[in-house]
Design an enzyme around this catalytic site. Sequence first.
Site, mmCIF file in Angstrom:
data_model
loop_
_atom_site.group_PDB
_atom_site.id
_atom_site.type_symbol
_atom_site.label_atom_id
_atom_site.label_comp_id
_atom_site.label_asym_id
_atom_site.label_seq_id
_atom_site.Cartn_x
_atom_site.Cartn_y
_atom_site.Cartn_z
ATOM 1 N N GLY A 169 0.825 -1.206 0.000
ATOM 2 C CA GLY A 169 0.000 0.000 0.000
ATOM 3 C C GLY A 169 0.854 1.248 0.000
ATOM 4 O O GLY A 169 1.803 1.397 -0.775
ATOM 5 N N GLY A 170 0.525 2.168 0.920
ATOM 6 C CA GLY A 170 1.219 3.458 0.987
ATOM 7 C C GLY A 170 2.705 3.327 1.215
ATOM 8 O O GLY A 170 3.473 4.221 0.859
ATOM 9 N N GLY A 404 24.271 5.957 -32.929
ATOM 10 C CA GLY A 404 23.730 6.856 -31.910
ATOM 11 C C GLY A 404 24.259 6.502 -30.534
ATOM 12 O O GLY A 404 24.438 7.385 -29.674
ATOM 13 N N ALA A 405 24.513 5.218 -30.327
ATOM 14 C CA ALA A 405 24.978 4.793 -29.005
ATOM 15 C C ALA A 405 26.343 5.401 -28.684
ATOM 16 O O ALA A 405 26.652 5.667 -27.528
ATOM 17 C CB ALA A 405 25.029 3.269 -28.942
#
Length: 510
Positions: A169-170, A404-405
């Site tokens: 949950g939170g 591009g790499a």
Amino acid sequence: MKDIIDELEQRRAEARLGGGKKRIEAQHKRGKLTARERIELLLDEDSFEELDMYVEHRCTDFGMEKQKIPGDGVVTGWGTINGRVVYLFAKDFTVFGGSLSGAHAEKINKVQGMAVRNRAPIIGLFDAGGARIQEGVDALGGYGEVFWRNVHASGVVPQISVIMGPCAGGDVYSPAMTDFIFMVKDTSYMFVTGPDVVKTVTNEEVTAEELGGASVHTTKSSIADGAYENDVEALLQIRRLMDFLPSSNISGVPVLPTRDRADREELSLDTLIPDNPNQPYDIKELIHKVADEGDFFEIQEAFARNIVTGFGRIEGQTVGFVANQPMVLAGVLDSDASRKGARFVRFCDCFEIPIVTFVDVPGFLPGTAQEYGGLIKHGAKLLYAYAEATVPKVTVITRKAYGGAYVVMAAKHIHADINYAWPSAEIAVMGPKGAAEIIYRSELGDEKKIAKRIQEYEDRFANPFIAAERGYIDEVIQPRNTRKRVARALKMLASKEVELPWKKHGNLPL
Ligand code: HXC
């Protein structure tokens, strides 16, 4: 006076007992330590200063007014790790399952505020069941206040989360906004909604481990940055990590004494690159041989293993290493590797940690899976992160730097400071075979001719000198001297200053 002192001790003892002996035993039976035992292991001996030990919740519904436990499910305070101040909060699962009430949130908020004001890291140890169900909106509001502080502490002080039990949950969103998340194998899990809700909503049957265990979050979701065998190992590793991290964005990196000489030669690096350009080698060997005493703290070791990220030191000072890994998918950049690299580069830049990049990248991974999965945007994240980073950036191309790499991996063109290449570097738009087959498409089918074309392309581009002739590579270096050259470059860049036009913040391609 004695009575008052006795009462104080009694109140302290009561608070230290948390949810009581039975629940502490249950915690131990599950292979977990209690919140206070964890703090003891994490911090230097006798350095913990606890705050808000007597805080109780204010809930009066569901009979809660009769169930008050001092501390209210979270132990907070500060202490030191190898002499440096850290703030922390540790959820106490023995008290209402470590769930968060309004008062519990206020305790966390207090240490969050202190960490930011006093510029020291904050560590959260999680073992909790989410919002205190009996409190309703007070618990939800409390989470909001924790989250807000997480966001505004981001980039100011390092925030570390360690998941050491349930985290539901939170409780998942606060860690998600911190810099690093570590988990304990088999005893911890993280999910927004648990297996029961999953079954009701989607009819899927999964165990907690399958849904959000350490193996899921370190290999599939990339939520977690590492996982350890048990509480003890996790806490000891966090101590080790903290030694690499600056206290804040203005403190500068910590400096540890080292006997490892900056000009140490590593002859073995001269033979690291295999003769066959398609044969892999382990880039971690290079990192270990360049870093002080071979000490390397890897981040996200089990995820997107085609890129390696982590902390090491050079001349005692922390640096972030980013390196393509030829052993996995030939070191190609895909969406996962790009995201992983980008997040690490941004962390280093926030906290003024210089970045050392080792490049051996055949390009971006082609294919529909990658394109449909948003490779363009994920690749752009890494490009953006490197281009945005103003910390010292030193790049060494060991072998392939294609397309591009090449640009993305901290090339000169996106303002890396010093770019070196080994003599084995190949800087080109693509590999010789692919290039020849496109340029000489009409000759396809004639194997002899194509082989000649491939050779021509290789002879022309499979070296670092064309880039060096244009100044894109500052120097072609002997592999054996990599540590020395990188160390010198970092020393030269120590007082680097960059001024950029004012803006509120950039718009990272999320
Ligand atoms: C109050 C809680 C609690 C909670 C556990 N406990 N979770 N009390 N609020 N959220 C208490 C239990 O009543 C029990 O008390 C003790 O903690 C231990 O819990 P067990 O269930 O016995 O332990 P275990 O079997 O290990 O299961 C742990 C668990 C489970 C998986 C965490 O307790 C659980 O599912 N809890 C609820 C999780 C949840 O749905 N939370 C709310 C999420 S919603 P006793 O007295 O018996 O020891 C949320 C929204 C926030 O968080 C959104 C913010 C934006």
